[in-house]
Scaffold this motif. Structure first.
Motif, PDB file in Angstrom:
ATOM      1  N   SER A  68      22.580 -38.533 -11.342  1.00 21.88           N
ATOM      2  CA  SER A  68      23.837 -37.964 -10.848  1.00 21.88           C
ATOM      3  C   SER A  68      23.624 -36.627 -10.131  1.00 21.88           C
ATOM      4  O   SER A  68      24.524 -36.121  -9.484  1.00 21.88           O
ATOM      5  CB  SER A  68      24.818 -37.771 -12.004  1.00 21.88           C
ATOM      6  N   ILE A  69      22.436 -36.049 -10.257  1.00 21.93           N
ATOM      7  CA  ILE A  69      22.136 -34.804  -9.566  1.00 21.93           C
ATOM      8  C   ILE A  69      21.848 -35.132  -8.108  1.00 21.93           C
ATOM      9  O   ILE A  69      21.128 -36.068  -7.799  1.00 21.93           O
ATOM     10  CB  ILE A  69      20.926 -34.092 -10.211  1.00 21.93           C
ATOM     11  N   ASN A  70      22.401 -34.342  -7.207  1.00 24.90           N
ATOM     12  CA  ASN A  70      22.278 -34.607  -5.785  1.00 24.90           C
ATOM     13  C   ASN A  70      20.987 -34.015  -5.206  1.00 24.90           C
ATOM     14  O   ASN A  70      21.008 -33.007  -4.519  1.00 24.90           O
ATOM     15  CB  ASN A  70      23.483 -34.028  -5.040  1.00 24.90           C
ATOM     16  N   PHE A  71      19.859 -34.633  -5.480  1.00 29.83           N
ATOM     17  CA  PHE A  71      18.573 -34.220  -4.933  1.00 29.83           C
ATOM     18  C   PHE A  71      18.026 -35.342  -4.083  1.00 29.83           C
ATOM     19  O   PHE A  71      18.310 -36.508  -4.322  1.00 29.83           O
ATOM     20  CB  PHE A  71      17.562 -33.911  -6.042  1.00 29.83           C
ATOM     21  N   ASP A  72      17.201 -34.968  -3.111  1.00 31.21           N
ATOM     22  CA  ASP A  72      16.542 -36.019  -2.345  1.00 31.21           C
ATOM     23  C   ASP A  72      15.337 -36.532  -3.148  1.00 31.21           C
ATOM     24  O   ASP A  72      14.982 -35.977  -4.182  1.00 31.21           O
ATOM     25  CB  ASP A  72      16.147 -35.537  -0.946  1.00 31.21           C
ATOM     26  N   GLN A 106      12.532 -33.992  -4.010  1.00 29.80           N
ATOM     27  CA  GLN A 106      12.912 -33.037  -5.051  1.00 29.80           C
ATOM     28  C   GLN A 106      12.896 -33.698  -6.423  1.00 29.80           C
ATOM     29  O   GLN A 106      12.429 -33.097  -7.395  1.00 29.80           O
ATOM     30  CB  GLN A 106      14.306 -32.466  -4.762  1.00 29.80           C
ATOM     31  N   ILE A 107      13.395 -34.915  -6.496  1.00 30.61           N
ATOM     32  CA  ILE A 107      13.396 -35.644  -7.770  1.00 30.61           C
ATOM     33  C   ILE A 107      11.969 -35.877  -8.245  1.00 30.61           C
ATOM     34  O   ILE A 107      11.657 -35.685  -9.417  1.00 30.61           O
ATOM     35  CB  ILE A 107      14.169 -36.977  -7.649  1.00 30.61           C
ATOM     36  N   GLN A 108      11.074 -36.230  -7.320  1.00 36.31           N
ATOM     37  CA  GLN A 108       9.677 -36.468  -7.705  1.00 36.31           C
ATOM     38  C   GLN A 108       9.030 -35.191  -8.227  1.00 36.31           C
ATOM     39  O   GLN A 108       8.298 -35.224  -9.217  1.00 36.31           O
ATOM     40  CB  GLN A 108       8.871 -37.030  -6.530  1.00 36.31           C
ATOM     41  N   ARG A 109       9.308 -34.062  -7.589  1.00 37.91           N
ATOM     42  CA  ARG A 109       8.749 -32.786  -8.064  1.00 37.91           C
ATOM     43  C   ARG A 109       9.275 -32.444  -9.451  1.00 37.91           C
ATOM     44  O   ARG A 109       8.534 -31.953 -10.312  1.00 37.91           O
ATOM     45  CB  ARG A 109       9.047 -31.663  -7.070  1.00 37.91           C
ATOM     46  N   LEU A 110      10.570 -32.703  -9.690  1.00 34.56           N
ATOM     47  CA  LEU A 110      11.148 -32.460 -11.014  1.00 34.56           C
ATOM     48  C   LEU A 110      10.528 -33.389 -12.060  1.00 34.56           C
ATOM     49  O   LEU A 110      10.222 -32.969 -13.180  1.00 34.56           O
ATOM     50  CB  LEU A 110      12.661 -32.641 -10.980  1.00 34.56           C
ATOM     51  N   GLU A 111      10.355 -34.648 -11.698  1.00 31.08           N
ATOM     52  CA  GLU A 111       9.713 -35.615 -12.604  1.00 31.08           C
ATOM     53  C   GLU A 111       8.295 -35.158 -12.951  1.00 31.08           C
ATOM     54  O   GLU A 111       7.883 -35.207 -14.111  1.00 31.08           O
ATOM     55  CB  GLU A 111       9.661 -37.006 -11.966  1.00 31.08           C
ATOM     56  N   ASP A 112       7.560 -34.698 -11.944  1.00 30.62           N
ATOM     57  CA  ASP A 112       6.192 -34.223 -12.169  1.00 30.62           C
ATOM     58  C   ASP A 112       6.185 -33.004 -13.084  1.00 30.62           C
ATOM     59  O   ASP A 112       5.336 -32.886 -13.975  1.00 30.62           O
ATOM     60  CB  ASP A 112       5.508 -33.895 -10.842  1.00 30.62           C
ATOM     61  N   ALA A 113       7.123 -32.089 -12.868  1.00 26.05           N
ATOM     62  CA  ALA A 113       7.208 -30.885 -13.707  1.00 26.05           C
ATOM     63  C   ALA A 113       7.536 -31.252 -15.154  1.00 26.05           C
ATOM     64  O   ALA A 113       6.947 -30.704 -16.092  1.00 26.05           O
ATOM     65  CB  ALA A 113       8.260 -29.924 -13.150  1.00 26.05           C
ATOM     66  N   CYS A 114       8.465 -32.197 -15.330  1.00 24.26           N
ATOM     67  CA  CYS A 114       8.816 -32.648 -16.686  1.00 24.26           C
ATOM     68  C   CYS A 114       7.619 -33.298 -17.370  1.00 24.26           C
ATOM     69  O   CYS A 114       7.347 -33.031 -18.542  1.00 24.26           O
ATOM     70  CB  CYS A 114       9.982 -33.633 -16.641  1.00 24.26           C
ATOM     71  N   SER A 115       6.900 -34.116 -16.635  1.00 23.52           N
ATOM     72  CA  SER A 115       5.714 -34.776 -17.191  1.00 23.52           C
ATOM     73  C   SER A 115       4.651 -33.755 -17.572  1.00 23.52           C
ATOM     74  O   SER A 115       4.023 -33.857 -18.627  1.00 23.52           O
ATOM     75  CB  SER A 115       5.138 -35.778 -16.189  1.00 23.52           C
ATOM     76  N   CYS A 116       4.458 -32.759 -16.725  1.00 20.85           N
ATOM     77  CA  CYS A 116       3.472 -31.716 -16.994  1.00 20.85           C
ATOM     78  C   CYS A 116       3.871 -30.926 -18.241  1.00 20.85           C
ATOM     79  O   CYS A 116       3.037 -30.688 -19.129  1.00 20.85           O
ATOM     80  CB  CYS A 116       3.340 -30.796 -15.792  1.00 20.85           C
ATOM     81  N   ALA A 117       5.130 -30.528 -18.340  1.00 22.15           N
ATOM     82  CA  ALA A 117       5.601 -29.770 -19.499  1.00 22.15           C
ATOM     83  C   ALA A 117       5.470 -30.595 -20.772  1.00 22.15           C
ATOM     84  O   ALA A 117       5.051 -30.083 -21.819  1.00 22.15           O
ATOM     85  CB  ALA A 117       7.050 -29.332 -19.295  1.00 22.15           C
ATOM     86  N   PHE A 118       5.800 -31.874 -20.699  1.00 20.10           N
ATOM     87  CA  PHE A 118       5.669 -32.745 -21.868  1.00 20.10           C
ATOM     88  C   PHE A 118       4.204 -32.867 -22.288  1.00 20.10           C
ATOM     89  O   PHE A 118       3.880 -32.824 -23.476  1.00 20.10           O
ATOM     90  CB  PHE A 118       6.254 -34.132 -21.583  1.00 20.10           C
ATOM     91  N   HIS A 119       3.316 -32.971 -21.317  1.00 20.20           N
ATOM     92  CA  HIS A 119       1.884 -33.057 -21.616  1.00 20.20           C
ATOM     93  C   HIS A 119       1.402 -31.775 -22.303  1.00 20.20           C
ATOM     94  O   HIS A 119       0.666 -31.828 -23.294  1.00 20.20           O
ATOM     95  CB  HIS A 119       1.081 -33.309 -20.336  1.00 20.20           C
ATOM     96  N   VAL A 120       1.820 -30.615 -21.788  1.00 19.77           N
ATOM     97  CA  VAL A 120       1.422 -29.341 -22.378  1.00 19.77           C
ATOM     98  C   VAL A 120       1.967 -29.236 -23.802  1.00 19.77           C
ATOM     99  O   VAL A 120       1.249 -28.874 -24.739  1.00 19.77           O
ATOM    100  CB  VAL A 120       1.899 -28.158 -21.505  1.00 19.77           C
ATOM    101  N   TYR A 121       3.248 -29.579 -23.992  1.00 16.95           N
ATOM    102  CA  TYR A 121       3.863 -29.551 -25.324  1.00 16.95           C
ATOM    103  C   TYR A 121       3.097 -30.456 -26.292  1.00 16.95           C
ATOM    104  O   TYR A 121       2.778 -30.051 -27.419  1.00 16.95           O
ATOM    105  CB  TYR A 121       5.329 -29.982 -25.238  1.00 16.95           C
ATOM    106  N   SER A 122       2.796 -31.663 -25.856  1.00 14.21           N
ATOM    107  CA  SER A 122       2.084 -32.623 -26.704  1.00 14.21           C
ATOM    108  C   SER A 122       0.691 -32.127 -27.071  1.00 14.21           C
ATOM    109  O   SER A 122       0.251 -32.273 -28.216  1.00 14.21           O
ATOM    110  CB  SER A 122       1.972 -33.983 -26.004  1.00 14.21           C
ATOM    111  N   THR A 123       0.004 -31.527 -26.107  1.00 16.90           N
ATOM    112  CA  THR A 123      -1.343 -31.004 -26.353  1.00 16.90           C
ATOM    113  C   THR A 123      -1.301 -29.875 -27.382  1.00 16.90           C
ATOM    114  O   THR A 123      -2.106 -29.864 -28.325  1.00 16.90           O
ATOM    115  CB  THR A 123      -1.968 -30.499 -25.042  1.00 16.90           C
ATOM    116  N   ILE A 124      -0.358 -28.962 -27.238  1.00 14.79           N
ATOM    117  CA  ILE A 124      -0.228 -27.846 -28.183  1.00 14.79           C
ATOM    118  C   ILE A 124       0.110 -28.385 -29.571  1.00 14.79           C
ATOM    119  O   ILE A 124      -0.506 -27.992 -30.574  1.00 14.79           O
ATOM    120  CB  ILE A 124       0.825 -26.836 -27.702  1.00 14.79           C
ATOM    121  N   SER A 125       1.076 -29.291 -29.660  1.00 14.88           N
ATOM    122  CA  SER A 125       1.466 -29.873 -30.942  1.00 14.88           C
ATOM    123  C   SER A 125       0.289 -30.577 -31.611  1.00 14.88           C
ATOM    124  O   SER A 125       0.055 -30.405 -32.813  1.00 14.88           O
ATOM    125  CB  SER A 125       2.612 -30.871 -30.761  1.00 14.88           C
ATOM    126  N   ASP A 126      -0.442 -31.375 -30.838  1.00 20.87           N
ATOM    127  CA  ASP A 126      -1.584 -32.108 -31.391  1.00 20.87           C
ATOM    128  C   ASP A 126      -2.656 -31.170 -31.929  1.00 20.87           C
ATOM    129  O   ASP A 126      -3.259 -31.447 -32.970  1.00 20.87           O
ATOM    130  CB  ASP A 126      -2.193 -33.047 -30.348  1.00 20.87           C
TER     131      ASP A 126
END
Length: 81
Positions: free
Chosen positions: A12-16, A19-39
């Motif tokens: 529903s966010i009005n991005f091209d 932009q959506i791909q960059r946001l997806e990549d950032a979310c994936s990167c943050a999740f990877h960092v979070y998972s690595t720290i937690s592990d």
């Protein structure tokens, strides 16, 4: 049968698409960092699963700090070119 890829970023966010791909990549990167720290905490006998469960705010702050470091390195690299 191929599983459909579900977007982390709301459609529903009005991005091209770029932009959506960059946001997806950032979310994936943050999740990877979070998972690595937690592990790392989970595997350390001094801390373990219970520490991770009780210290989500700390792990979140460590994730933010790590992401800021990543972003600073990316920015510094892009400024050199």
């Amino acid at each position: 049968m191929e599983k459909e890829r579900i977007s982390i970023v709301s459609e529903s966010i009005n991005f091209d698409q770029d932009q959506i791909q960059r946001l997806e990549d950032a979310c994936s990167c943050a999740f990877h960092v979070y998972s690595t720290i937690s592990d790392k905490f989970k595997k350390d006998q001094k801390y373990g699963d219970e520490f991770v469960a009780k210290n989500q705010e700390l792990i979140g702050m460590l994730t933010q700090a790590a992401m800021q470091e990543v972003n600073a390195k990316v920015l510094a690299k892009s400024l050199k070119h």
